[in-house]
Design an enzyme around this catalytic site. Structure first.
Site, mmCIF file in Angstrom:
data_model
loop_
_atom_site.group_PDB
_atom_site.id
_atom_site.type_symbol
_atom_site.label_atom_id
_atom_site.label_comp_id
_atom_site.label_asym_id
_atom_site.label_seq_id
_atom_site.Cartn_x
_atom_site.Cartn_y
_atom_site.Cartn_z
ATOM 1 N N HIS A 193 3.506 -12.893 -5.056
ATOM 2 C CA HIS A 193 2.268 -12.998 -4.280
ATOM 3 C C HIS A 193 1.690 -14.417 -4.332
ATOM 4 O O HIS A 193 0.469 -14.592 -4.403
ATOM 5 C CB HIS A 193 1.250 -11.983 -4.801
ATOM 6 C CG HIS A 193 0.237 -11.545 -3.792
ATOM 7 N ND1 HIS A 193 -0.888 -12.269 -3.499
ATOM 8 C CD2 HIS A 193 0.177 -10.444 -3.007
ATOM 9 C CE1 HIS A 193 -1.606 -11.638 -2.597
ATOM 10 N NE2 HIS A 193 -0.987 -10.520 -2.275
ATOM 11 N N ARG A 224 0.806 -1.218 0.000
ATOM 12 C CA ARG A 224 0.000 0.000 0.000
ATOM 13 C C ARG A 224 0.842 1.272 0.000
ATOM 14 O O ARG A 224 1.931 1.309 0.574
ATOM 15 C CB ARG A 224 -0.939 0.016 1.210
ATOM 16 C CG ARG A 224 -2.012 -1.055 1.162
ATOM 17 C CD ARG A 224 -2.758 -1.182 2.466
ATOM 18 N NE ARG A 224 -3.893 -2.106 2.360
ATOM 19 C CZ ARG A 224 -3.787 -3.428 2.463
ATOM 20 N NH1 ARG A 224 -2.596 -3.990 2.694
ATOM 21 N NH2 ARG A 224 -4.860 -4.193 2.346
ATOM 22 N N HIS A 231 -0.758 -2.409 -4.550
ATOM 23 C CA HIS A 231 -0.077 -3.152 -5.621
ATOM 24 C C HIS A 231 -0.039 -2.357 -6.927
ATOM 25 O O HIS A 231 -0.055 -2.932 -8.016
ATOM 26 C CB HIS A 231 -0.715 -4.514 -5.844
ATOM 27 C CG HIS A 231 -0.667 -5.413 -4.634
ATOM 28 N ND1 HIS A 231 0.359 -5.374 -3.725
ATOM 29 C CD2 HIS A 231 -1.516 -6.381 -4.212
ATOM 30 C CE1 HIS A 231 0.142 -6.270 -2.783
ATOM 31 N NE2 HIS A 231 -0.978 -6.892 -3.038
ATOM 32 N N GLU A 242 5.352 -12.805 1.604
ATOM 33 C CA GLU A 242 5.789 -11.864 0.576
ATOM 34 C C GLU A 242 7.022 -11.096 1.068
ATOM 35 O O GLU A 242 6.923 -10.208 1.912
ATOM 36 C CB GLU A 242 4.675 -10.879 0.255
ATOM 37 C CG GLU A 242 3.359 -11.539 -0.132
ATOM 38 C CD GLU A 242 2.202 -10.566 -0.026
ATOM 39 O OE1 GLU A 242 2.298 -9.465 -0.616
ATOM 40 O OE2 GLU A 242 1.220 -10.893 0.665
ATOM 41 N N ASP A 253 -2.260 -10.119 8.305
ATOM 42 C CA ASP A 253 -1.926 -9.307 7.130
ATOM 43 C C ASP A 253 -0.924 -8.272 7.619
ATOM 44 O O ASP A 253 -1.208 -7.072 7.665
ATOM 45 C CB ASP A 253 -3.169 -8.648 6.544
ATOM 46 C CG ASP A 253 -2.895 -7.988 5.196
ATOM 47 O OD1 ASP A 253 -1.785 -8.180 4.655
ATOM 48 O OD2 ASP A 253 -3.791 -7.284 4.683
#
Length: 367
Positions: free
Chosen positions: A195, A96, A121, A330, A264
């Protein structure tokens, strides 16, 4: 010089990499699927977006399964992968950016606001929507494919003509190695990642709650309700402390009890990139015995447990993917780094070369 896209099998055979047709682009250009193999590991990659479509490894009984989520056809990737980002290399900036705007040397640049008022992204056209130039190779005991994408000045709102080379390779270490190399014609921000969603029991086999995760980080970037860093780097605590192996399902349950939906989170591995790949994470599936070890030069690791309400699309197995049906590890720089000068820099200038390496190493443990 741009790489030439391959269309034939003879040149690929010399490189030790199998090439097969994988559909066509909307304009009729052919799409190819590259199969990279070494004993105990097969990886399939397409020049459509540089996407990893499959990673096949054996369990403790020798049964092979695909352990990454994806689709069976190029048409499915083109139609549906903007929702999931299965297996894609994300750029020009992964994760982000607040306010969908960056400033470089006093000049402001507007980006795509595709995540509320923020950028996620980078926005369309996504790198995984494009056809990359591809060339297979065998070198130093490794077989692989090098893909190249030229991102023009102004692409996705970012300044500078960016040339990105992405190299996937496999070898006797049972690892998929991903090497990134990028140069730019103007100062720009870059942050690349892959990803892929892993399910060590096999894609479509259900949620990953019974699998375990360990992340060798004692800090993470505090985030707000929009998933953006607040700027504070805080110690790992409670379910976010993954320094010792933890059942993923136990961690998700604890986070949900706090009002969240799952992991996340951006784990801080170091204050700058590592000179050489460093062991940063390990995952295990006790049922199959499969293991995954992650090594990287990147200073951050985003751990994501597929928290969205899936339940529409099926993978190659024909089974529908549901919430928590995979997890992503990631390797990258921290989100929103352009707005946080204390974070490791993501600014790339002309004359500099961005380099990064990540290895996903696969194994199996006895019962």
């Amino acid at each position: 010089m741009a790489l030439a896209a391959l269309c034939g099998g003879s040149e690929a055979a010399l490189a030790g990499v199998d090439v097969a047709p994988f559909g066509t682009m909307a304009d009729g250009r052919p799409i190819h699927l590259y199969t990279l193999s070494t004993p105990g590991l097969t990886v399939r990659v397409t020049d459509l977006g540089g996407i990893i479509t499959a990673i096949e490894t054996p369990d403790r009984a020798g049964r092979t399964a695909d352990i990454v989520l994806g689709f069976a056809t190029a048409d499915q990737y083109r139609a549906r992968d903007n929702q999931y980002f299965f297996g894609v290399p994300v750029g020009r900036f992964a994760n982000r950016i607040a306010g969908a705007r960056v400033t470089i040397d006093g000049q402001s640049y507007a980006l795509a606001a595709n995540n509320g008022p923020n950028t996620l992204h980078s926005g369309r056209p996504y790198y995984h929507e494009r056809l990359w130039a591809a060339r297979p190779f065998t070198r130093g005991g490794r077989s692989g494919v090098t893909l190249e994408l030229v991102s023009p000045d102004g692409d996705q709102g970012f300044p500078g003509r960016l040339v990105l080379r992405l190299r996937y390779s496999v070898g006797p270490d049972h690892a998929l190695r991903i090497d990134y190399r990028a140069t730019t014609s103007r100062p720009t921000f870059v942050n690349f990642t892959n990803h892929s969603y892993f399910n060590l029991a096999g894609e479509g086999s259900g949620d990953v709650g019974g699998q375990s995760i360990q992340i060798r980080a004692d800090r993470l970037a505090e985030r707000d309700a929009a998933g953006l860093p607040t700027g504070r780097i805080v110690p790992v605590t409670g379910p976010y402390d993954l320094r010792a192996p933890r059942r993923i399902g136990d961690g998700i349950a604890a986070i949900k009890a706090q009002g969240g939906s799952g992991y996340d989170d951006s784990y801080v591995l170091a204050d700058r990139p590592f000179a050489r790949p460093r062991l940063v994470a390990e995952a295990r599936d006790p049922a199959s015995g499969r293991t995954l070890t992650v090594l990287t030069t990147e200073p951050s690791l985003q751990f994501y447990t597929a928290n969205s309400a899936w339940g529409t699309d099926a993978g190659p197995s024909g089974r529908v993917y549901r919430r928590h049906g995979g997890f992503a590890l990631e390797t990258q720089h921290l989100p929103d780094s352009p707005h946080h000068p204390d974070f490791p820099t993501t600014l790339l200038r002309p004359g500099q070369t961005f380099r990064s390496t990540t290895l996903y190493r696969f194994g199996v443990e006895g019962g």
